[in-house]
Design a protein around this motif. Structure first.
Motif, mmCIF file in Angstrom:
data_model
loop_
_atom_site.group_PDB
_atom_site.id
_atom_site.type_symbol
_atom_site.label_atom_id
_atom_site.label_comp_id
_atom_site.label_asym_id
_atom_site.label_seq_id
_atom_site.Cartn_x
_atom_site.Cartn_y
_atom_site.Cartn_z
ATOM 1 N N UNK A 1 0.830 -1.206 0.000
ATOM 2 C CA UNK A 1 0.000 0.000 0.000
ATOM 3 C C UNK A 1 0.863 1.254 0.000
ATOM 4 N N UNK A 2 1.966 1.217 0.754
ATOM 5 C CA UNK A 2 2.871 2.365 0.786
ATOM 6 C C UNK A 2 3.507 2.594 -0.577
ATOM 7 N N UNK A 3 3.806 1.510 -1.295
ATOM 8 C CA UNK A 3 4.399 1.654 -2.627
ATOM 9 C C UNK A 3 3.440 2.359 -3.582
ATOM 10 N N UNK A 4 2.170 1.939 -3.578
ATOM 11 C CA UNK A 4 1.184 2.581 -4.460
ATOM 12 C C UNK A 4 1.065 4.065 -4.123
ATOM 13 N N UNK A 5 0.970 4.369 -2.839
ATOM 14 C CA UNK A 5 0.864 5.772 -2.427
ATOM 15 C C UNK A 5 2.147 6.533 -2.767
ATOM 16 N N UNK A 6 3.307 5.886 -2.630
ATOM 17 C CA UNK A 6 4.579 6.545 -2.942
ATOM 18 C C UNK A 6 4.661 6.911 -4.416
ATOM 19 N N UNK A 7 4.201 6.016 -5.301
ATOM 20 C CA UNK A 7 4.208 6.320 -6.742
ATOM 21 C C UNK A 7 3.314 7.522 -7.033
ATOM 22 N N UNK A 8 2.161 7.570 -6.366
ATOM 23 C CA UNK A 8 1.268 8.729 -6.537
ATOM 24 C C UNK A 8 1.961 10.002 -6.060
ATOM 25 N N UNK A 9 2.632 9.935 -4.896
ATOM 26 C CA UNK A 9 3.323 11.101 -4.354
ATOM 27 C C UNK A 9 4.468 11.537 -5.269
ATOM 28 N N UNK A 10 5.213 10.582 -5.810
ATOM 29 C CA UNK A 10 6.320 10.914 -6.715
ATOM 30 C C UNK A 10 5.795 11.616 -7.963
ATOM 31 N N UNK A 11 4.723 11.074 -8.534
ATOM 32 C CA UNK A 11 4.143 11.688 -9.742
ATOM 33 C C UNK A 11 3.683 13.111 -9.460
ATOM 34 N N UNK A 12 3.063 13.317 -8.312
ATOM 35 C CA UNK A 12 2.583 14.656 -7.965
ATOM 36 C C UNK A 12 3.734 15.603 -7.648
ATOM 37 N N UNK A 13 4.821 15.076 -7.094
ATOM 38 C CA UNK A 13 5.924 15.939 -6.648
ATOM 39 C C UNK A 13 6.949 16.228 -7.739
ATOM 40 N N UNK B 1 7.013 17.825 -10.708
ATOM 41 C CA UNK B 1 7.213 19.210 -11.181
ATOM 42 C C UNK B 1 7.960 20.085 -10.178
ATOM 43 N N UNK B 2 7.577 20.009 -8.907
ATOM 44 C CA UNK B 2 8.283 20.778 -7.892
ATOM 45 C C UNK B 2 9.709 20.295 -7.701
ATOM 46 N N UNK B 3 9.913 18.989 -7.777
ATOM 47 C CA UNK B 3 11.254 18.413 -7.651
ATOM 48 C C UNK B 3 12.154 18.907 -8.779
ATOM 49 N N UNK B 4 11.631 18.903 -10.009
ATOM 50 C CA UNK B 4 12.410 19.387 -11.147
ATOM 51 C C UNK B 4 12.790 20.851 -10.975
ATOM 52 N N UNK B 5 11.867 21.655 -10.470
ATOM 53 C CA UNK B 5 12.160 23.072 -10.245
ATOM 54 C C UNK B 5 13.224 23.243 -9.174
ATOM 55 N N UNK B 6 13.177 22.422 -8.142
ATOM 56 C CA UNK B 6 14.127 22.522 -7.037
ATOM 57 C C UNK B 6 15.524 22.076 -7.453
ATOM 58 N N UNK B 7 15.606 20.995 -8.232
ATOM 59 C CA UNK B 7 16.893 20.426 -8.610
ATOM 60 C C UNK B 7 17.393 20.921 -9.964
ATOM 61 N N UNK B 8 16.564 21.655 -10.700
ATOM 62 C CA UNK B 8 16.976 22.101 -12.025
ATOM 63 C C UNK B 8 17.082 20.961 -13.009
ATOM 64 N N UNK B 9 16.234 19.954 -12.872
ATOM 65 C CA UNK B 9 16.261 18.791 -13.757
ATOM 66 C C UNK B 9 15.005 18.761 -14.613
#
Length: 814
Positions: free
Chosen positions: A349-361, A363-371
């Motif tokens: 269950x944590x894996x499914x939720x983690x994939x959802x969180x990664x997908x949502x995060x 755009x912000x991650x790319x902006x933060x890391x410049x990737x």
């Protein structure tokens, strides 16, 4: 059997929804952090690995020592690759290239700031960029031909076939000057430039093209963005290449170049993270890569600790269940399987939720890391199965200890004890909580130290006034710098202007004296190699607000100043032995030195100012008049510094651009405020601070999830005790202290464990700055207090609710 395990595990988790939810969410956040940082690390490590036989491709540069520091530079001399092909049999193919940004015109469309690389014909023999269209075997043999990147081809021509089309760029017939002229290039091929290439370009142009420069076999010393690369013969090792380059330097290169160099070659797979200085392309930092990978593991570890803590805390409530199951014949393996099944369900269950969180995060991650990571990378190839396996393995690891501890309980002892826990797991929980918060405190100390250093470098006195000082790149107007300066001075918002070859913070405007007229020497015979020259006019000191320590500044009314006068900074006066103590002494005035021109006379000394980053000490520098005449083969005034005084900056910039286009209608108006140069210098530190702040926050959040669960469990276990205490007159405050004291003590222990290690690591990071803030005990204590405050807030709400409970209701509990 597995189906039964999972069914029983699901039913057990459903009965404990609160704990299950905390476990799932905490583990999901930890996995999401690990997946995001793991994708970033994987993407960084993939740079340049798309080339065929990439292990045989090497970048060739030189290594030198200066003031106890090691410097790596790319090789730029035009003859080098031809000589290597002739005298180094270990090399199968060579290429030399250099980069510049240009304006590209296609019909009536203009594309500014495009990445151009002049390259030798062997470019595609060394590199293996995927071909999209055209013939790469002869693409760079003839002049006036261009190879475009796939992205540039779409930008210039849309869906039309680019092969045979014409693009136009401005070139100069000679690197050292001359009027630029348009050059039409025929597109002969298109290649894909993968995102993970450290060598980036929009178009490639053969060095045989007029204006390609760097074809003169007599030029041996020059600094440009780019260098030499080689592809080795099959079976040749790096050690063999290094030995061959040593022989090549001794037998061939040093004699012909009339200088001594030490060659240094590194695999292309290491080039992205290398110390070779390059202003073009992309560059990674292996230190930060290791740091981010470590943070990913630590946040995941905190999540695993949460699960283990909560599971062992609940062990006391489940010992009676274990005793009953064992009494009716359940074996240790079956019980362990049941609890591991629960761990697998939680981790799935944590894996499914983690994939959802990664997908949502993302755009912000790319902006933060410049990737530019996309969900395609997340779902591609073996990535998703690997992530699932990691999640399930993490769940099994987190659940293994409580599973096997519970499974080995003895049924008769458990039933006689009324379900009381056997053996203590309290000590383990305390150790795990301390470990969690030790990591959190370390991250907070790092964030606090980085923020303090950034505040220091952003507010420190740089020795000049750079506020609203605009640097205008002259480019084609370099030969008309005086006319351009006069035109801009007509604008009422321009208080003062200076034509110069150097803006503070812009290294490309500064040239080492050794690259101009040989090593500078004083009249006493003292010599040094790191004197930098700033070509400027008499208004340079006013536009930047420099302070004189001795003597005077350059004066256009004194005839000899045009060719002989030099103004040193204090660092140069000290380097030449003409200054003592903390300030320059007048003894430097009137001294002569052979620098740029023989018999140059020192007329003044300015107080030191930071023309570079605070990572480096202020180096010796001198200021001279530049030659703005069209007869100068290399115009010294490459830019203007404009001191602006305006309340409406947007309108002023628009009007200044109109002035520029009245002088150069087709040239782009390229400007940068001086303070922006300094912001760019510390961009990686700012990004590091933000990244550490985000992940420190996530680490605290995950750790506090575990504390909330433990606090709830503690309050539940001590419900009757709380009722008795309240009946006997205990106050709410005393019960609050009772329930939060242990957690506060554990955080304090974590601080004692983590603070020295974190402070040591922070001091090592600060050593990269020549000028740095003092990070003392106060900063470290502040981080510890922040962790303590967050922990108390996380547990305080539950403690408050328990302390406010009706004592009668508490005594009736159970």
């Amino acid at each position: 059997m597995l189906k039964n395990y999972l069914f029983v595990a699901f039913r057990s988790l459903r009965r404990r929804k609160g704990y299950a939810g905390l476990n799932v969410f905490g583990l999901a956040v930890g996995l999401a952090c690990f997946f995001l940082l793991g994708l970033y690390v994987r993407d960084e490590l993939a740079f340049d690995r798309f080339h065929a036989d990439v292990e045989q491709i090497y970048a060739v540069g030189t290594v030198s020592e200066r003031s106890g520091e090691t410097y790596y530079s790319m090789v730029h001399a035009p003859p080098v690759t031809g000589l290597m092909a002739e005298h180094v049999p270990e090399v199968a193919a060579t290429v030399r290239e250099y980069a510049a940004r240009v304006q590209v015109r296609v019909a009536d469309d203009r594309f500014d700031d495009q990445r151009r690389r002049y390259v030798e014909p062997g470019f595609f023999e060394v590199f293996d960029f995927p071909r999209v269209a055209g013939d790469l075997t002869t693409a760079l043999d003839a002049p006036n031909q261009a190879v475009l990147s796939e992205q540039a081809a779409q930008r210039y021509f849309g869906q039309a076939d680019p092969i045979g089309q014409t693009v136009s760029i401005d070139v100069t017939p000679d690197l050292f000057g001359g009027t630029s002229e348009p050059r039409d290039l025929t597109v002969v091929a298109v290649v894909e430039v993968p995102r993970t290439s450290s060598i980036t370009f929009d178009l490639l142009v053969s060095v045989a093209t007029p204006g390609g420069v760097l074809t003169d076999p007599d030029i041996w010393t020059i600094h440009l963005s780019g260098g030499a690369f080689v592809r080795l013969q099959p079976g040749v090792t790096q050690a063999q290449l290094s030995a061959a380059l040593d022989r090549f330097a001794t037998d061939v290169y040093n004699e012909r170049a009339n200088r001594t160099v030490n060659f240094h070659a590194i695999p292309l797979t290491d080039f992205y993270f290398s110390d070779f200085y390059r202003s073009d392309g992309l560059r990674g930092d292996a230190r930060y890569l290791a740091l981010f990978g470590g943070i990913a593991l630590l946040v995941l570890l905190i999540a695993v600790v949460n699960y283990t803590n909560l599971a062992t805390a609940q062990a006391a409530d489940r010992t009676r269940e274990v005793g009953v199951r064992k009494a009716i014949g359940a074996g240790r393996r079956q019980l362990a399987g049941q609890f591991l099944g629960e761990a697998l369900l939680v981790s799935a269950a944590a894996f499914v939720l983690a994939v959802v969180l990664v997908t949502a995060a993302l755009p912000g991650f790319n902006a933060l890391f410049g990737t530019d990571l996309g969900t395609g990378l997340l779902l591609s190839g073996a990535t998703l199965p690997l992530m699932l396996a990691l999640a399930l393995g993490t769940g099994l690891l987190a659940g293994a200890y409580p599973a096997f501890v519970l499974a080995r309980q003895r049924p008769m002892e458990v039933l006689r004890a009324g379900g009381a826990p056997q053996g203590g797991s309290t000590g383990l929980r305390k150790v795990l909580v301390v470990a969690q918060f030790a990591v959190t405190v370390a991250l907070l100390v790092g964030v606090a130290g980085i923020v303090k250093q950034l505040r220091y470098v952003q507010t420190a006195d740089l020795g000049f006034d750079g506020e609203r000082v605009l640097h205008v790149e002259l480019d084609d107007l370099a030969e008309q710098s005086e006319a351009a300066k006069a035109a801009f001075l007509q604008h009422p918002a321009v208080r003062v202007a200076s034509a110069t070859g150097a803006a503070p913070g812009n290294y490309w405007g500064m040239y080492s004296a050794g690259d101009l007229e040989g090593q500078p020497t004083s009249e006493d015979g003292a010599s040094f190699t790191s004197l930098w020259v700033v070509f400027a006019d008499a208004d340079y000191v006013d536009v930047l607000g420099l302070d004189l320590a001795a003597g005077r500044f350059l004066d256009p009314d004194i005839a000899t100043d045009a060719t002989n006068a030099v103004v040193l900074n204090e660092a140069a006066a000290h380097a030449l032995g003409w200054a003592e103590g903390d300030a320059a002494v007048p003894a430097a005035l009137g001294k002569t030195m052979n620098w740029v021109a023989e018999g140059s006379q020192i007329v003044g000394v300015v107080e030191d100012f930071h023309f570079g980053s605070m990572h480096d000490v202020i180096e010796p520098a001198g200021i001279r008049f530049g030659d703005p005449s069209p007869d100068n083969p290399r115009p010294d005034h490459t830019g203007l510094l404009l001191k602006l005084d305006t309340r409406d900056l947007l309108v002023t910039m628009s009007e200044l651009e109109a002035t520029w286009h009245s002088l150069a209608p087709d040239a782009p108006f390229e400007t940068t405020f001086v303070d922006e140069y300094y912001e760019q210098m510390y961009r990686s530190e700012v990004r590091l601070g933000r990244i550490l702040g985000v992940f420190a926050g996530l680490a605290i959040f995950v750790a506090c999830l575990g504390l909330v669960g433990l606090a709830a469990f503690t309050a539940q276990r001590r419900t009757k005790e709380i009722g008795v205490r309240k009946v006997l007159g205990a106050s709410v405050a005393s019960i609050l202290r009772l329930l939060t004291r242990d957690f506060a003590l554990l955080v304090a222990v974590a601080f004692v464990v983590a603070a020295p290690v974190a402070w040591w690591g922070l001091q090592r990071w600060l050593e990269s700055f020549a000028y740095r803030a003092e990070v003392g005990v106060g900063t470290v204590l502040l981080a510890g207090l922040a962790a303590l405050a967050v922990a108390l807030l996380a547990t305080g709400a539950l403690a408050w609710r328990a302390a406010r409970m009706d004592p009668v209701r508490a005594l009736r509990y159970e």
